[in-house]
Scaffold this active site. Structure first.
Site, PDB file in Angstrom:
ATOM      1  N   GLU A  60     -32.938  19.265 -41.345  1.00 26.07           N
ATOM      2  CA  GLU A  60     -33.690  18.033 -41.139  1.00 26.07           C
ATOM      3  C   GLU A  60     -32.772  16.881 -40.751  1.00 26.07           C
ATOM      4  O   GLU A  60     -33.160  16.002 -39.968  1.00 26.07           O
ATOM      5  CB  GLU A  60     -34.465  17.684 -42.416  1.00 26.07           C
ATOM      6  N   GLY A 315     -20.530  21.110 -39.747  1.00 23.11           N
ATOM      7  CA  GLY A 315     -20.678  20.268 -38.568  1.00 23.11           C
ATOM      8  C   GLY A 315     -20.223  20.889 -37.271  1.00 23.11           C
ATOM      9  O   GLY A 315     -20.157  20.204 -36.250  1.00 23.11           O
ATOM     10  N   ASN A 340     -33.515  27.199 -36.916  1.00 21.24           N
ATOM     11  CA  ASN A 340     -33.764  26.580 -35.608  1.00 21.24           C
ATOM     12  C   ASN A 340     -33.301  27.467 -34.451  1.00 21.24           C
ATOM     13  O   ASN A 340     -32.106  27.631 -34.212  1.00 21.24           O
ATOM     14  CB  ASN A 340     -33.067  25.221 -35.553  1.00 21.24           C
TER      15      ASN A 340
END
Length: 437
Positions: A60, A315, A340
């Protein structure tokens, strides 16, 4: 169940919550830090009067990043307060918005637990003029405390599977009043819009905007960095695949598939990225048992003899996707609902997944129908699909083009969401009049 009973049960359950937090801290020490924030105690200094955005965890947070950047551009006088619930989400937020251009404009803390007094204390300090909740992280007391203060609330990029809707429906006395307090529910599909209305959302507040995940922008520098890194490794022509966001029970399947691939492709490289950082060490041991494994976190150059690169950094997922020829997205070989699929598709990578995609049914259906997604059931079928893609450049190109076409056809959700948020910010909240506080 109504909100009063829910709140009582939440208070009674605090010892269990503390125990669960201690257990998670034992597995991932970061959970032992900043505990006070979870009760709205010792919150960092927050500049008041801006926009509060809640993104529960990593996925999110990544989805919220383009929204945050656009809100900063459109409303330069409004600070953004970003909250989440997990250390990995916190790390991702801080990494995304670490630049000097965000200093003093983007602030971050954990969202306190859904207790009325904790929610009230948080809102008293942040004093947002707008609250935005990403996807379907619905907390009745936080929402009600916003309503009491006249703070408009939007549910952004909302999704609601049929299974989740049935779960919410079992607690209609709690769910219906909560959904009725939302001023905008920006959903991804018409089917989800109907589910929200059926559960008690005000019809005029539900809008089909699509998924903002389709509005993902790939920076050219990311591609050049990936190409340079493969060149440094001497792996420009080396067959490379990635298995990303894997859960317990999937790593063994992925490694078994890689073992099969090595029989035909002795120089094949697997980039394995577990979903949760607390599993990095265990997955490294699992890999090391049968494969020459290098840890990305060590920063060491990859050797030709290395068979597995463990993506144990935060990241870097998009960079690791860019390094691979094709991508398997985890959380889908087990009943977790998938992750995703659009991130690798946006990079032009053929996408593979398991059959459990109930969190991304519409996205998966579009990719599947376009020919951009291959679904597998076990190690053998996974190995066969990767082998096929390495042998058939025309299939790779066809899937690459199909995935990019799906992305392009669905873009615009971010603009539609921003239009809805602008109405709330400028006071277009006529339906809010007469709300029961």
């Amino acid at each position: 169940m109504n909100r009063a009973l829910y709140t009582l049960l939440f208070h009674l359950g605090l010892p269990l919550i503390a125990g669960r937090l201690a257990w998670r801290a034992w597995r991932a020490p970061a959970y032992a830090k900043r505990i006070g924030e979870r009760f709205a105690l010792g919150l960092p200094a927050l500049q008041p009067g801006g926009i509060w955005i809640h993104a529960v965890s990593v996925g999110e947070s990544i989805a919220a990043a383009p929204l945050v950047r656009e809100l900063l551009r459109r409303y330069p006088a409004l600070p953004i307060t970003l909250t989440c619930m997990t250390p990995t989400g916190s790390e991702r937020i801080q990494a995304i918005f670490a630049g000097a251009e965000y200093r003093g404009r983007v602030q971050h803390c954990y969202l306190p637990y859904d207790l009325p007094w904790a929610a009230a204390r948080f809102l008293k300090q942040a004093q947002p003029v707008l609250a935005v909740i990403m996807e379907t992280e619905l907390w009745p007391n936080h929402i009600h405390q916003c309503t009491r203060r006249g703070i408009p609330i939007a549910l952004a990029n909302a999704r609601l599977s049929e299974r989740s809707a049935r779960g919410y429906g079992r607690f209609g006395g709690l769910t219906a009043p909560m959904l009725a307090e939302l001023d905008l529910i920006a959903v991804q599909t018409p089917a989800e819009a109907e589910r929200f209305r059926h559960l008690g959302a005000r019809s005029g507040c539900v809008e089909v905007t699509g998924s903002i995940k389709f509005d993902l922008i790939i920076e050219p520098s990311l591609i050049s960095r990936a190409e340079a890194l493969r060149g440094q490794w001497g792996a420009t022509q080396r067959p490379t695949w990635i298995a990303a966001s894997t859960h317990a029970g999937e790593d063994e399947v992925v490694l078994a598939a890689h073992r099969e691939l090595l029989k035909q492709w002795p120089d094949a490289l697997l980039i394995l990225v577990p979903r949760h950082p607390e599993r990095f060490a265990a997955v490294f041991e699992l890999c090391q048992a049968d494969f020459t494994t290098r840890r990305r976190s060590k920063g060491e150059p990859l050797l030709a003899s290395d068979q597995v690169l463990l993506g144990d950094t935060m990241g870097e997922l998009m960079l690791l996707y860019a390094l691979a020829d094709c991508a398997f997205v985890g959380g889908s070989l087990i009943a977790s609902g998938g992750h995703n699929l659009l991130e690798p598709a946006a990079l032009g990578k053929p996408v593979l997944s398991g059959p459990h995609l109930f969190n991304f049914l519409d996205i998966a259906a579009q990719l599947r129908e376009a020919g951009a997604l291959l679904e597998v059931a076990d190690a053998l079928s996974l190995a066969q699909c990767v082998d096929r893609l390495w042998r058939e450049p025309a299939t790779v190109e066809r899937m690459r083009a199909a995935g990019l076409a799906v992305m392009q056809a669905n873009q615009g959700a971010l603009a539609r969401l921003l239009a809805g948020l602008e109405r709330l910010l400028t006071g277009g909240q006529s339906e809010r009049a007469g709300h029961s506080l």
